[in-house]
Design a protein around this motif. Structure first.
Motif, PDB file in Angstrom:
ATOM      1  N   LYS A 148      40.965  25.906  29.734  1.00  0.00           N
ATOM      2  CA  LYS A 148      41.740  26.872  29.594  1.00  0.00           C
ATOM      3  C   LYS A 148      41.375  28.102  30.528  1.00  0.00           C
ATOM      4  O   LYS A 148      40.403  28.637  30.508  1.00  0.00           O
ATOM      5  N   ARG A 149      42.479  28.730  31.168  1.00  0.00           N
ATOM      6  CA  ARG A 149      42.614  29.577  32.072  1.00  0.00           C
ATOM      7  C   ARG A 149      42.736  30.887  31.233  1.00  0.00           C
ATOM      8  O   ARG A 149      43.650  31.114  30.744  1.00  0.00           O
ATOM      9  N   THR A 150      41.833  31.995  31.342  1.00  0.00           N
ATOM     10  CA  THR A 150      41.727  33.203  30.752  1.00  0.00           C
ATOM     11  C   THR A 150      42.805  34.056  31.531  1.00  0.00           C
ATOM     12  O   THR A 150      42.552  34.237  32.666  1.00  0.00           O
ATOM     13  N   PRO A 151      43.897  34.432  31.050  1.00  0.00           N
ATOM     14  CA  PRO A 151      44.961  35.459  31.852  1.00  0.00           C
ATOM     15  C   PRO A 151      44.242  36.841  31.724  1.00  0.00           C
ATOM     16  O   PRO A 151      43.343  37.303  31.115  1.00  0.00           O
ATOM     17  N   MET A 152      44.680  37.466  32.757  1.00  0.00           N
ATOM     18  CA  MET A 152      44.341  38.961  33.026  1.00  0.00           C
ATOM     19  C   MET A 152      45.542  39.904  33.022  1.00  0.00           C
ATOM     20  O   MET A 152      46.822  39.403  33.436  1.00  0.00           O
ATOM     21  N   LEU A 153      45.519  41.128  32.773  1.00  0.00           N
ATOM     22  CA  LEU A 153      46.601  42.095  32.955  1.00  0.00           C
ATOM     23  C   LEU A 153      46.071  43.503  33.386  1.00  0.00           C
ATOM     24  O   LEU A 153      45.096  43.942  33.003  1.00  0.00           O
ATOM     25  N   GLY A 154      46.858  43.930  34.434  1.00  0.00           N
ATOM     26  CA  GLY A 154      46.366  45.389  34.646  1.00  0.00           C
ATOM     27  C   GLY A 154      47.073  46.578  34.192  1.00  0.00           C
ATOM     28  O   GLY A 154      48.416  46.344  34.084  1.00  0.00           O
ATOM     29  N   VAL A 155      46.214  47.375  34.182  1.00  0.00           N
ATOM     30  CA  VAL A 155      47.064  49.000  33.845  1.00  0.00           C
ATOM     31  C   VAL A 155      46.875  49.561  35.162  1.00  0.00           C
ATOM     32  O   VAL A 155      45.657  49.932  35.777  1.00  0.00           O
ATOM     33  N   PRO A 156      47.876  50.101  35.649  1.00  0.00           N
ATOM     34  CA  PRO A 156      48.119  50.689  37.152  1.00  0.00           C
ATOM     35  C   PRO A 156      47.406  52.002  37.055  1.00  0.00           C
ATOM     36  O   PRO A 156      47.981  52.720  36.424  1.00  0.00           O
ATOM     37  N   ALA A 157      46.551  52.026  38.016  1.00  0.00           N
ATOM     38  CA  ALA A 157      45.741  53.046  38.273  1.00  0.00           C
ATOM     39  C   ALA A 157      45.520  53.448  39.667  1.00  0.00           C
ATOM     40  O   ALA A 157      44.860  54.634  39.962  1.00  0.00           O
ATOM     41  N   GLY A 158      45.630  52.861  40.570  1.00  0.00           N
ATOM     42  CA  GLY A 158      45.197  52.792  41.880  1.00  0.00           C
ATOM     43  C   GLY A 158      46.472  53.382  42.742  1.00  0.00           C
ATOM     44  O   GLY A 158      47.459  53.496  42.387  1.00  0.00           O
ATOM     45  N   VAL A 159      45.958  53.459  44.221  1.00  0.00           N
ATOM     46  CA  VAL A 159      47.075  54.119  45.001  1.00  0.00           C
ATOM     47  C   VAL A 159      47.712  52.919  45.184  1.00  0.00           C
ATOM     48  O   VAL A 159      49.071  53.115  45.414  1.00  0.00           O
ATOM     49  N   LYS A 160      47.132  51.795  45.851  1.00  0.00           N
ATOM     50  CA  LYS A 160      47.775  50.669  46.382  1.00  0.00           C
ATOM     51  C   LYS A 160      48.074  49.922  44.995  1.00  0.00           C
ATOM     52  O   LYS A 160      47.403  49.303  44.398  1.00  0.00           O
ATOM     53  N   VAL A 161      49.303  49.407  44.487  1.00  0.00           N
ATOM     54  CA  VAL A 161      49.483  48.616  43.522  1.00  0.00           C
ATOM     55  C   VAL A 161      50.494  47.565  43.993  1.00  0.00           C
ATOM     56  O   VAL A 161      51.667  47.516  43.689  1.00  0.00           O
ATOM     57  N   TYR A 162      50.010  46.675  44.769  1.00  0.00           N
ATOM     58  CA  TYR A 162      50.992  45.455  45.354  1.00  0.00           C
ATOM     59  C   TYR A 162      51.174  44.351  44.446  1.00  0.00           C
ATOM     60  O   TYR A 162      52.246  43.595  44.615  1.00  0.00           O
ATOM     61  N   SER A 163      50.124  44.163  43.523  1.00  0.00           N
ATOM     62  CA  SER A 163      50.182  42.741  42.909  1.00  0.00           C
ATOM     63  C   SER A 163      51.219  42.941  41.702  1.00  0.00           C
ATOM     64  O   SER A 163      51.571  43.731  41.169  1.00  0.00           O
ATOM     65  N   ALA A 203      49.222  42.768  54.113  1.00  0.00           N
ATOM     66  CA  ALA A 203      49.143  42.490  52.753  1.00  0.00           C
ATOM     67  C   ALA A 203      48.459  41.020  52.848  1.00  0.00           C
ATOM     68  O   ALA A 203      49.013  40.029  53.848  1.00  0.00           O
ATOM     69  N   GLU A 204      47.511  40.540  51.898  1.00  0.00           N
ATOM     70  CA  GLU A 204      47.434  39.211  51.966  1.00  0.00           C
ATOM     71  C   GLU A 204      46.980  38.738  50.484  1.00  0.00           C
ATOM     72  O   GLU A 204      46.784  39.287  49.502  1.00  0.00           O
ATOM     73  N   LEU A 205      47.621  37.421  50.193  1.00  0.00           N
ATOM     74  CA  LEU A 205      47.491  36.809  49.118  1.00  0.00           C
ATOM     75  C   LEU A 205      46.004  36.312  48.792  1.00  0.00           C
ATOM     76  O   LEU A 205      45.691  35.742  49.529  1.00  0.00           O
ATOM     77  N   LYS A 206      45.472  37.140  47.507  1.00  0.00           N
ATOM     78  CA  LYS A 206      44.203  36.840  47.205  1.00  0.00           C
ATOM     79  C   LYS A 206      44.214  35.847  46.207  1.00  0.00           C
ATOM     80  O   LYS A 206      42.961  34.633  46.282  1.00  0.00           O
ATOM     81  N   ALA A 207      44.957  35.542  45.183  1.00  0.00           N
ATOM     82  CA  ALA A 207      44.690  34.685  44.207  1.00  0.00           C
ATOM     83  C   ALA A 207      46.156  34.598  43.470  1.00  0.00           C
ATOM     84  O   ALA A 207      46.979  35.432  43.512  1.00  0.00           O
ATOM     85  N   VAL A 208      46.262  33.561  42.793  1.00  0.00           N
ATOM     86  CA  VAL A 208      47.468  33.165  41.534  1.00  0.00           C
ATOM     87  C   VAL A 208      46.404  33.170  40.249  1.00  0.00           C
ATOM     88  O   VAL A 208      45.861  32.191  40.258  1.00  0.00           O
ATOM     89  N   VAL A 209      47.006  33.978  39.453  1.00  0.00           N
ATOM     90  CA  VAL A 209      46.189  33.987  38.237  1.00  0.00           C
ATOM     91  C   VAL A 209      47.252  34.034  37.139  1.00  0.00           C
ATOM     92  O   VAL A 209      48.421  34.403  37.303  1.00  0.00           O
ATOM     93  N   PRO A 210      46.952  33.483  35.902  1.00  0.00           N
ATOM     94  CA  PRO A 210      47.758  33.693  34.660  1.00  0.00           C
ATOM     95  C   PRO A 210      47.922  34.880  34.065  1.00  0.00           C
ATOM     96  O   PRO A 210      46.891  35.792  34.116  1.00  0.00           O
TER      97      PRO A 210
END
Length: 386
Positions: A148-163, A203-210
């Protein structure tokens, strides 16, 4: 969902308003310029929205500013599973973020909620991917079932938020965490901050995540846009004498500056004052550059009324304020007579609406509603800011 892991990058976004376009390797300089943390407050905002909907959750987190302080502030009693060893300046590091996420996964959390920018997203994604690969190997030796893949979710707080793993605001991130029912693959992108400070986006794709599925999840930033030459020419022809213009970052606004003969900072904020009708044009210039690649304080220092802010939304996301232009702060916006939004038709065609996220709800509310967006030399479109 019964359990959640919460990790906060306390220094995320500190470089924004002071004009550093990021904090990676620049924390001491950001503090020297007077930067203050924004991630803890945004974490509290997200967690409050989560608590209002799911006060029953079991919350795992890291000690202090990395999560426990904010989790307790909204009413949860967290289980602290990681205590960071701060460096000589009293700061945590990316290694602490990774270690905290590893501790969450060992306890089988249903979601990792992180607070930061793209760099933090990369750190979290790398741990999730590595843990998944290890778990899959173990499953192959036992039942052969996919882990089972654990999902992740971001709260935007950075200067760069491209993801595309972030909620459009802290409150929406908290709501999504509380209410989501399914996940889908989303991109984690990051850019080279050193090149970014020099005006180049790599910009560079680093990962694809749930990631939890919701309408209030932002898209990945689009890096390409159409020609804006006619837009720039039309805007330059209508510059008002004696007016101070605050030009935001990006190629669309940069084209306007180029048309005006301004030595622009491609990814910074510039302040320029148009020549008044009383001034002579002996130097052949249409105006004077008052500040280049300016921080919030530098902008405020040179502002003189009337003031017009010129910005372009981020392609694919639609943010007008709050992503990559933190120097144009609520204090700067408050001083402005007008906000001019410019964008190519191609960019707008990919957006359902525009967004703002300034850290000031009063300012955000004042900007919301139907706004005129200049798309060409003579053309405009009405687009809603939500």
């Amino acid at each position: 969902m019964d359990t959640i892991g919460v990790v906060v990058n306390p220094i995320a976004g500190m470089g924004g308003r002071v004009g550093l376009k990021g904090t990676d390797g620049k924390l001491a300089e950001a503090r020297r310029r007077g930067a203050t943390p924004r991630a803890p407050d945004r974490a509290t905002e997200a967690l409050d929205a989560l608590f209002q909907r799911r006060p029953d959750l079991t919350v795992y987190t890291a000690a202090g500013e990395m999560g426990a302080d904010q989790v307790r502030a909204v009413g949860y009693e967290p289980t602290v599973v990681y205590d960071p060893e701060v460096n000589s300046e009293g700061d945590t590091t990316a290694d602490d973020t990774r270690a905290a996420v590893e501790a969450f996964l060992e306890r089988g959390v249903d979601l990792v909620l992180f607070v930061g920018g793209d760099g933090t997203a990369v750190d979290v994604a790398e741990v999730l991917t590595a843990y998944e690969d290890e778990s899959e190997g173990e499953n192959d030796n036992e039942s052969g079932e996919e882990s089972k893949r654990t999902p992740m979710l971001g709260v935007p707080a950075g200067v760069k938020v491209y993801s595309s793993v972030f909620g459009v605001s802290p409150t929406e991130a908290g709501r999504i965490a509380a209410e989501f029912e399914r996940v889908e693959p989303r991109e984690v992108n990051d850019i080279d901050e050193a090149a970014y400070r020099e005006g180049e986006v790599r910009a560079e794709l680093k990962a694809v995540v749930p990631v939890p599925v919701a309408e209030q999840l932002q898209a990945s930033k689009q890096l390409a846009s159409g020609s804006v030459d006619s837009l720039a020419r039309g805007f330059a022809r209508e510059v008002e004498p004696g007016t101070t213009y605050v030009f935001g970052p990006g190629s669309t606004v940069g084209a306007i500056e180029s048309e005006l003969g301004i030595d622009a900072s491609p990814l910074g904020v510039d302040v320029w004052r148009a020549r008044s009708t009383e001034e002579t044009n002996a130097d052949g210039q249409d105006g004077h550059l008052l500040a280049r690649d300016a921080s919030e304080s530098e902008i405020l220092e040179v502002l003189a009324e009337p003031i017009v802010i010129v910005v372009s939304p981020i392609g694919g996301q639609g943010f007008v304020f709050g992503r990559g232009n933190h120097q144009i702060s609520p204090a700067v916006i408050d001083r402005a007579r007008d906000v001019e939004i410019v964008a190519s038709d191609e960019k707008l065609d990919g957006l359902d609406s525009l967004r703002v996220d300034t850290d000031d709800e009063r300012i955000d509310d004042s900007l919301r509603g139907w706004q005129k967006v200049r798309t060409g030399r003579f053309t405009t479109r009405l687009v809603q800011i939500v």
